[in-house]
Write a protein that holds these residues in place. Structure first.
Motif, short mmCIF file in Angstrom:
data_model
loop_
_atom_site.label_atom_id
_atom_site.label_comp_id
_atom_site.label_asym_id
_atom_site.label_seq_id
_atom_site.Cartn_x
_atom_site.Cartn_y
_atom_site.Cartn_z
N ASN A 1 0.84 -1.21 0.00
CA ASN A 1 0.00 0.00 0.00
C ASN A 1 0.87 1.25 0.00
O ASN A 1 0.55 2.26 0.64
N ALA A 2 1.97 1.17 -0.73
CA ALA A 2 2.92 2.28 -0.80
C ALA A 2 3.23 2.56 -2.27
O ALA A 2 4.27 2.14 -2.79
N GLU A 3 2.31 3.21 -2.95
CA GLU A 3 2.47 3.51 -4.37
C GLU A 3 3.39 4.71 -4.56
O GLU A 3 3.12 5.81 -4.05
N VAL A 4 4.49 4.50 -5.27
CA VAL A 4 5.43 5.59 -5.52
C VAL A 4 4.79 6.61 -6.45
O VAL A 4 4.34 6.28 -7.55
N GLU A 5 4.74 7.85 -6.01
CA GLU A 5 4.13 8.94 -6.77
C GLU A 5 5.17 9.84 -7.42
O GLU A 5 4.95 10.39 -8.50
N GLU A 6 6.32 9.96 -6.76
CA GLU A 6 7.37 10.84 -7.28
C GLU A 6 8.74 10.31 -6.90
O GLU A 6 8.96 9.85 -5.77
N LEU A 7 9.66 10.35 -7.86
CA LEU A 7 11.06 10.13 -7.59
C LEU A 7 11.73 11.49 -7.57
O LEU A 7 11.76 12.20 -8.58
N ILE A 8 12.22 11.88 -6.43
CA ILE A 8 12.74 13.22 -6.22
C ILE A 8 14.22 13.28 -6.62
O ILE A 8 15.04 12.49 -6.14
N GLU A 9 14.54 14.21 -7.50
CA GLU A 9 15.91 14.34 -7.97
C GLU A 9 16.53 15.63 -7.45
O GLU A 9 15.89 16.70 -7.43
N GLN A 10 17.78 15.54 -7.05
CA GLN A 10 18.57 16.71 -6.66
C GLN A 10 19.99 16.53 -7.20
O GLN A 10 20.60 15.48 -6.99
N ASP A 11 20.46 17.54 -7.90
CA ASP A 11 21.83 17.53 -8.42
C ASP A 11 22.14 16.29 -9.24
O ASP A 11 23.22 15.68 -9.14
N GLY A 12 21.17 15.90 -10.08
CA GLY A 12 21.41 14.81 -11.00
C GLY A 12 21.28 13.41 -10.42
O GLY A 12 21.61 12.43 -11.09
N GLN A 13 20.82 13.29 -9.17
CA GLN A 13 20.66 12.00 -8.52
C GLN A 13 19.25 11.90 -7.91
O GLN A 13 18.67 12.90 -7.48
N ILE A 14 18.69 10.68 -7.90
CA ILE A 14 17.45 10.46 -7.18
C ILE A 14 17.78 10.37 -5.70
O ILE A 14 18.67 9.61 -5.30
N THR A 15 17.08 11.11 -4.90
CA THR A 15 17.37 11.13 -3.45
C THR A 15 16.28 10.47 -2.63
O THR A 15 16.55 10.03 -1.50
N ALA A 16 15.04 10.41 -3.17
CA ALA A 16 13.96 9.85 -2.37
C ALA A 16 12.79 9.45 -3.26
O ALA A 16 12.62 9.95 -4.38
N ALA A 17 11.99 8.51 -2.75
CA ALA A 17 10.74 8.11 -3.39
C ALA A 17 9.60 8.55 -2.48
O ALA A 17 9.55 8.16 -1.31
N ARG A 18 8.71 9.38 -3.02
CA ARG A 18 7.56 9.85 -2.23
C ARG A 18 6.33 9.06 -2.66
O ARG A 18 6.01 8.95 -3.85
N CYS A 19 5.63 8.50 -1.68
CA CYS A 19 4.47 7.66 -1.96
C CYS A 19 3.17 8.42 -1.76
O CYS A 19 3.13 9.46 -1.08
N LYS A 20 2.10 7.90 -2.34
CA LYS A 20 0.80 8.54 -2.23
C LYS A 20 0.28 8.57 -0.81
O LYS A 20 -0.58 9.39 -0.47
#
Length: 485
Positions: A226-245
């Motif tokens: 029950n953790a649908e990834v909604e956004e892959l957050i990028e900073q300085d050319g790297q993914i830093t976090a996955a934000r779920c709904k």
């Protein structure tokens, strides 16, 4: 909390990647949008039985064979595998005549050469090609240079007998038989391992899911449903976090997506690394067609279990031609019999037939449970057509059936988030293999891909693709050790 590895999606590819990396000591979390993990290999309960969504049989699980080595390393060989009949693991019926696939390359040739004696030499060349394709190092350029040709053209140039071409293609409802685009590499891998040995799980696909997820947790990994990834957050050319709904955010060093590439990159809102042309390319990738499944629950003691698969076609030609955008309604059916848990009589049979997205697209924007009587009527008509075709090889099947359940490409899309309900992922196209046979690497160095949308689909293809993905992290030598142990 920050993890070393964040895996988005818990299909077979995602679970194998999580297993390998957690076993290596990495701190891993798997994020799954549904209430249970497994993707297309999970099952669902009906009337005390568990019905499979995508798993029906698998090839190459014999001692020393490629998938056996992978599954043994993953602890999956301890599951109750049923060896299908070596003297006819697949039985293909075309226009009323039945042909058997027998186990072992030499026996395979000898059996078909009895019916097609003039093609013995060509059959020998054919199985040699299958063996050579099986030895191609996964991810190497040989998949393109040596086996990137059109599969249908290859068969037509090798064999003179049109019927034999269709017989050799007749068990291939486990891939999309599209004449214009199917690569020889895909066709070869969809046949080779099954000729080596074919197996069916005595039980449902959740046995695989449970084995992998239990191990991942034992290795210290986490699986969050029950953790649908909604956004892959990028900073300085790297993914830093996955934000779920659900509002939770999972930070990580490395991210692996077992989600369709187009959907994966749609989750990255701003990125200098992802050029517009790359996003456009991912969005324009064609998906393979889907499948319509009719799962029959049989009456007690009505049908003895049969230890093989049946493939039945109404017409002599089993291929989909370029101008045929929609396969004929139930023109071909795969009949898969679940191994009975007790006794010798079958309890469940699955009937699968190709179904193009266009055949159910009109209901695509309507929510589950609200698609109306015309949708239900379509499903009933398709199910009845499948049963009718299956009855040509199992007389009286309808009368043996207590009830049945159906699924369409819409079902796959809704429950596994597979675009257009595709059964085999992104369409690998021999006319443009370099573009359509994707690498695990992406323009973002700490974001990798895995799953059936890359090199190959199916249990073997996805397992080997997962090893290819993990080789980017653990190094090729560790992955070769698994294949060669």
């Amino acid at each position: 909390m920050k993890y070393e590895v964040v895996v988005a999606g818990s299909g077979l590819g995602g679970l194998i990647c999580a297993w390998l990396l957690a076993k290596d000591g990495r701190q891993v979390v798997v994020l799954e949008r549904q209430a249970q993990p497994g993707g297309c290999i999970q099952s669902y309960p009906r009337k005390g039985l568990h019905l499979d969504t995508g798993l029906h049989y698998v090839g190459g699980l014999g001692e020393g064979q490629k998938l056996h080595r992978i599954f043994d390393h993953l602890g999956l060989m301890k599951l109750p595998w049923q060896h299908l009949d070596p003297e006819g693991f697949d039985q293909v019926t075309i226009a009323g005549e039945t042909f058997k696939y027998v186990e072992g390359y030499d026996h395979f040739v000898e059996n078909l050469a009895q019916r097609f004696p003039a093609e013995r030499g060509a059959l020998t060349k054919y199985v040699k090609m299958l063996q050579e394709a099986d030895l191609v190092e996964f991810g190497s350029d040989r998949a393109f240079t040596d086996f990137g040709t059109n599969a249908y053209n290859y068969l037509s140039s090798l064999f003179k007998d049109e019927l034999l071409i269709n017989v050799l293609s007749g068990s291939a409802l486990k891939m999309e038989l599209k004449q214009a685009s199917l690569p020889l590499f895909t066709f070869a891998h969809g046949n080779s391992s099954f000729i080596q040995s074919s197996w069916r799980l005595k039980g449902d696909g959740n046995l695989i899911v449970k084995s992998l997820t239990d191990d991942i947790r034992q290795f210290g990994g986490e699986i969050v449903c029950n953790a649908e990834v909604e956004e892959l957050i990028e900073q300085d050319g790297q993914i830093t976090a996955a934000r779920c709904k659900n509002g939770e955010t999972y930070e990580g060093d490395l991210f692996i997506s077992d989600i369709h590439p187009a959907q994966t990159f749609a989750m990255i809102q701003q990125s200098e690394k992802l050029k517009r042309i790359y996003r456009t390319r991912m969005n324009m990738m064609e998906n393979t067609g889907g499948a319509f499944t009719t799962s029959l629950i049989l009456k007690p003691n009505a049908l003895p279990y049969f230890n093989h698969n049946k493939f039945v076609y109404e017409q002599a030609n089993v291929w989909t031609f370029p101008e045929e955008r929609q396969p004929q309604k139930a023109g071909g059916v795969m009949i898969s019999c679940r191994v009975p848990e007790n006794g010798t009589y079958a309890q469940q049979i699955d009937l699968l037939t190709p179904m193009d997205w266009q055949q159910c697209q009109q209901w695509a924007d309507t929510k589950v449970g609200r698609r109306g009587e015309d949708y239900q009527a379509m499903k009933q008509a398709m199910a009845e057509a499948c049963i009718e075709l299956a009855e040509t090889v199992i007389p009286g099947l309808k009368a043996m059936t207590e009830t049945y359940y159906t699924s369409t490409p819409l079902t796959y899309r809704d429950y596994t988030l597979t675009p257009q309900g595709s059964a085999y992922g992104v369409r690998k196209d021999c006319r443009n293999l370099v573009v359509t046979m994707l690498s695990p690497r992406t323009p973002i160095s700490n974001l990798l891909l895995t799953g059936q949308n890359l090199m190959l689909h199916g249990l073997e293809g996805v397992s080997m693709t997962a090893l290819l993905t993990c080789s980017e992290v653990l190094g090729p030598s560790k992955m070769k050790a698994i294949l060669n142990h």
